[in-house]
Design an enzyme around this catalytic site. Structure first.
Site, short mmCIF file in Angstrom:
data_model
loop_
_atom_site.label_atom_id
_atom_site.label_comp_id
_atom_site.label_asym_id
_atom_site.label_seq_id
_atom_site.Cartn_x
_atom_site.Cartn_y
_atom_site.Cartn_z
N ASP A 215 -1.44 2.86 2.37
CA ASP A 215 -1.17 1.46 2.71
C ASP A 215 -2.17 1.01 3.77
O ASP A 215 -3.01 1.81 4.23
CB ASP A 215 0.27 1.26 3.18
CG ASP A 215 0.79 -0.15 2.87
OD1 ASP A 215 0.01 -1.11 3.00
OD2 ASP A 215 1.97 -0.28 2.51
N GLY A 241 -5.96 2.16 3.78
CA GLY A 241 -7.01 1.49 3.03
C GLY A 241 -6.44 0.36 2.20
O GLY A 241 -5.24 0.08 2.24
N PHE A 243 -5.84 -1.27 -1.59
CA PHE A 243 -5.79 -0.88 -3.00
C PHE A 243 -6.66 -1.78 -3.88
O PHE A 243 -6.75 -1.58 -5.08
CB PHE A 243 -4.36 -0.82 -3.54
CG PHE A 243 -3.45 -1.97 -3.19
CD1 PHE A 243 -3.85 -3.29 -3.29
CD2 PHE A 243 -2.14 -1.71 -2.79
CE1 PHE A 243 -2.99 -4.33 -3.00
CE2 PHE A 243 -1.26 -2.75 -2.50
CZ PHE A 243 -1.70 -4.07 -2.60
N HIS A 261 4.29 -8.05 -8.08
CA HIS A 261 4.87 -9.40 -8.02
C HIS A 261 4.29 -10.23 -6.89
O HIS A 261 4.47 -11.45 -6.85
CB HIS A 261 6.40 -9.33 -7.94
CG HIS A 261 6.95 -9.04 -6.58
ND1 HIS A 261 8.16 -9.53 -6.15
CD2 HIS A 261 6.48 -8.28 -5.55
CE1 HIS A 261 8.40 -9.12 -4.93
NE2 HIS A 261 7.41 -8.36 -4.54
#
Length: 355
Positions: A215, A241, A243, A261
């Protein structure tokens, strides 16, 4: 008032289907979120966890005006969160126990997040509906790569948000553990896992498993503490980091809970492509998401999906998706959707494999 007048008044609050009174309750429901959020901020449930207390005692300890606090407690009693005893002291009701910070299913930080940090953004829903853009986009804030840059700039807000996510995740984690077969999984990569609520539950249930929690940097310190409290920190690596840039490699299972979402289709595809690049051909991807039905009903789970969908509209750039929409995203990133299983209430887990 005459009997006829009384009946007329009663009829004004009745009708077929949804009554006027129900609509009035829904229009005014904002007071509930605020009252519960204030109780959470003041740690009233924690102060009552050892037993009933008088209003003067609570007011002194919480630093509140005595009369104003009594009025708040009365309001929360009407919501069955607290209860007033015959001697005027207040005690926890069953729901109120979930506002204790150390409760097994605490929702204290979620209440604070919704009532304090996230509250102002709902005022922009009208503009979001008119334009299709989030409040932050309309105001030119965080409209770029990261929809969570505002959290990265606010350490206290980030801590509240991440702990709130742990609380919500805790309600889902048990269902996820039982919904999938984990015995042969040696290494799980939790992508965008926050403080590690899901991966901590998985590692606790599977002592031979190891994990990687991935994360943004703002989550790392809290994640380390949460994993240590769960007793699984020795088996879980922490990697920070984005994504959108890369995802840790060599996992057997890649897990993402309530990630897609948050984003529009193009950004979702970028996230999924990075996962695909990191995955071996025999690895699996598990998506835990609310799945939008073809037609929403009036069940509590339908309302939860509708609320979350509007939340994504006004606060970020994403939305809740149907199974077909999720399948399309997966297909565009090089995955095939294998299976969908219910997990908890409106949440399901979608299992996909690389093509």
């Amino acid at each position: 008032m005459t009997e006829a007048g009384t009946n007329t008044d009663a009829n004004a609050f009745s009708g077929t289907g949804r009554t006027t009174q129900q609509l009035l309750d829904q229009i005014g429901a904002s007071w509930m979120s605020q009252a519960i959020g204030v109780a959470a901020e003041l740690q009233l449930a924690d102060r009552l966890s050892a037993g009933p207390r008088s209003v003067p005692q609570l007011a002194r300890d919480a630093g509140c005006n005595e009369d104003a606090l009594r009025r708040l407690l009365h309001a929360l009693t009407s919501l069955e969160i607290f209860k007033e005893l015959e001697d005027g002291r207040f005690a926890l009701d069953d729901a109120g126990r979930h506002l204790c910070g150390d409760a097994p299913q605490s929702l204290r930080h979620w209440a604070i997040w919704c009532a304090h940090y996230h509250w102002p953004i709902w005022a922009d829903l009208l503009d979001s509906v008119r334009t299709g853009r989030s409040a932050r986009q309309l105001k030119g804030v965080d409209a770029g790569a990261s929809g969570y840059a505002h959290i990265e700039r606010d350490p206290h807000g980030a801590a509240v948000f991440n702990q709130a996510m742990v609380e919500i995740t805790g309600l889902i984690a048990a269902g996820l553990v039982s919904a999938c077969e984990w015995e042969q999984v040696k290494h799980v990569v939790d992508v965008g896992g926050g403080y590690g609520g899901v991966i901590a539950a998985l590692l606790a249930a599977q002592p031979a498993m190891r994990g990687t929690l991935f994360d943004l940097p703002h989550a790392m310190e809290g994640a380390a503490a949460h994993l240590a409290r769960a007793g699984v920190d020795a088996r879980c690596a922490l990697v920070s980091g984005s994504f959108f840039e890369a995802v840790p490699a060599n996992g057997d299972v890649y897990l993402m809970k309530s990630i897609l979402h948050n984003w529009d289709d193009e950004r979702c595809k970028e996230i999924l492509v990075q996962c695909r690049r990191a995955m071996r051909s025999d690895a699996k991807l598990l998506l835990v998401e609310r799945v939008m039905p073809a037609r929403l009903g009036t069940a509590l789970s339908d309302r939860a999906i509708a609320r979350s969908d509007l939340n994504m509209l006004v606060s970020l750039t994403g939305h809740e998706r149907t199974t077909d929409e999720l399948r399309h995203l997966l297909d565009a990133a090089g995955f095939s959707l294998n299976e969908l299983r219910p997990v908890w209430r409106e949440f399901s887990v979608l299992e996909a494999v690389p093509r």
